[in-house]
Write an enzyme that holds these catalytic residues in place. Structure first.
Site, short mmCIF file in Angstrom:
data_model
loop_
_atom_site.label_atom_id
_atom_site.label_comp_id
_atom_site.label_asym_id
_atom_site.label_seq_id
_atom_site.Cartn_x
_atom_site.Cartn_y
_atom_site.Cartn_z
N GLU A 1 0.68 -4.73 11.62
CA GLU A 1 1.21 -4.55 10.43
C GLU A 1 2.62 -4.75 10.33
O GLU A 1 3.30 -5.08 9.46
CB GLU A 1 1.21 -2.99 10.40
CG GLU A 1 1.82 -2.39 9.18
CD GLU A 1 1.72 -0.81 9.05
OE1 GLU A 1 1.14 -0.26 8.29
OE2 GLU A 1 2.28 -0.36 10.03
N CYS B 1 6.38 6.31 3.88
CA CYS B 1 5.56 5.21 3.57
C CYS B 1 4.61 5.99 2.45
O CYS B 1 3.51 5.36 2.13
CB CYS B 1 4.61 5.11 4.85
SG CYS B 1 5.51 4.35 6.15
N HIS C 1 0.89 -1.03 -0.02
CA HIS C 1 0.00 0.10 -0.14
C HIS C 1 0.91 1.44 0.11
O HIS C 1 2.19 1.14 0.22
CB HIS C 1 -0.94 -0.01 1.15
CG HIS C 1 -0.35 -0.03 2.60
ND1 HIS C 1 -0.64 1.00 3.51
CD2 HIS C 1 0.84 -0.33 3.04
CE1 HIS C 1 -0.17 1.03 4.51
NE2 HIS C 1 1.06 0.06 4.33
N HIS D 1 4.96 0.41 -0.56
CA HIS D 1 5.72 -0.54 0.32
C HIS D 1 4.81 -1.62 0.87
O HIS D 1 3.65 -1.73 0.77
CB HIS D 1 6.33 0.08 1.43
CG HIS D 1 5.45 0.75 2.51
ND1 HIS D 1 4.68 1.98 2.19
CD2 HIS D 1 4.80 0.21 3.53
CE1 HIS D 1 3.92 2.03 3.35
NE2 HIS D 1 3.97 1.38 4.09
N HIS E 1 4.02 -5.29 3.47
CA HIS E 1 3.89 -5.69 4.84
C HIS E 1 3.31 -7.13 4.79
O HIS E 1 2.52 -7.55 4.05
CB HIS E 1 2.71 -5.08 5.76
CG HIS E 1 3.47 -3.56 5.97
ND1 HIS E 1 4.20 -3.17 6.76
CD2 HIS E 1 2.58 -2.55 5.46
CE1 HIS E 1 4.38 -1.75 6.78
NE2 HIS E 1 3.36 -1.33 6.04
N ASP F 1 -4.98 -10.63 0.42
CA ASP F 1 -3.77 -11.42 0.47
C ASP F 1 -3.07 -11.16 -1.17
O ASP F 1 -3.92 -11.18 -2.03
CB ASP F 1 -3.87 -12.74 0.49
CG ASP F 1 -2.38 -13.61 0.73
OD1 ASP F 1 -1.62 -13.00 1.32
OD2 ASP F 1 -2.39 -14.47 0.39
N HIS F 2 -1.65 -10.68 -0.86
CA HIS F 2 -1.20 -10.27 -2.14
C HIS F 2 -1.88 -9.24 -3.28
O HIS F 2 -1.75 -9.61 -4.59
CB HIS F 2 -0.83 -11.72 -3.28
CG HIS F 2 0.10 -12.51 -2.30
ND1 HIS F 2 -0.07 -13.47 -1.39
CD2 HIS F 2 1.50 -12.73 -2.79
CE1 HIS F 2 0.99 -13.98 -0.80
NE2 HIS F 2 2.16 -13.75 -1.92
#
Length: 148
Positions: free
Chosen positions: A131, A40, A21, A46, A48, A86-87
């Site tokens: 996170e 960020c 994100h 970037h 997580h 996810d992904h």
């Protein structure tokens, strides 16, 4: 003989997902975003590896001995968390974040709202989103802080 008193319990299950994100608010200028979000706010985003712990609460069923069947809870979490997040690039792939900044606080709210639609009414107690090991958000469905 009187029936045994109802026993209340809380049950938690965890799941992990990976996503990227960019922290960026459309309400702010590029300069203001950079000042507020720092690295960020990188235009390329970037990522997580998020960990989510969902806690439900309720009476322990005297027949099954469970608050909720873990197989059901696992499926609800798959549908409400893993499948949509996810992904994914949260800002580009998840419609909710098109207008909402993809902070961990808002990720927790998104997960809460998705789970609330699937779980039996009144059983969702808490969503805890890691996170990172150092950055953790807990959301219990409160909408505002009431003034005294």
């Amino acid at each position: 003989m009187a029936p045994p008193a109802a026993r209340l319990a809380r049950l938690s299950r965890s799941v992990s997902f990976s996503a990227c994100h960019r922290l960026h608010s459309k309400s702010l200028s590029d300069e203001e975003n950079l000042k507020l979000f720092g690295k960020c706010n990188n235009p390329n985003g970037h990522g997580h590896n998020y960990k989510v712990i969902v806690t439900v609460r309720g009476e322990i069923d005297p027949i099954s001995g469970m608050v909720i069947n873990l197989t059901d809870l696992k499926q609800y979490m798959q549908e409400a968390i893993v499948e949509p997040l996810d992904h994914k690039n949260l800002d580009k792939d998840v419609p909710y974040f098109a207008e909402v900044v993809s902070t961990t606080e808002n990720v927790a709210v998104f997960i809460w709202e998705n789970l609330k639609k699937l779980l039996p009414m009144g059983t969702l107690y808490k969503v805890k989103v890691y996170e990172t090991d150092q950055n953790i958000v807990v959301y219990k469905g409160e909408e505002t802080i009431s003034e005294k």
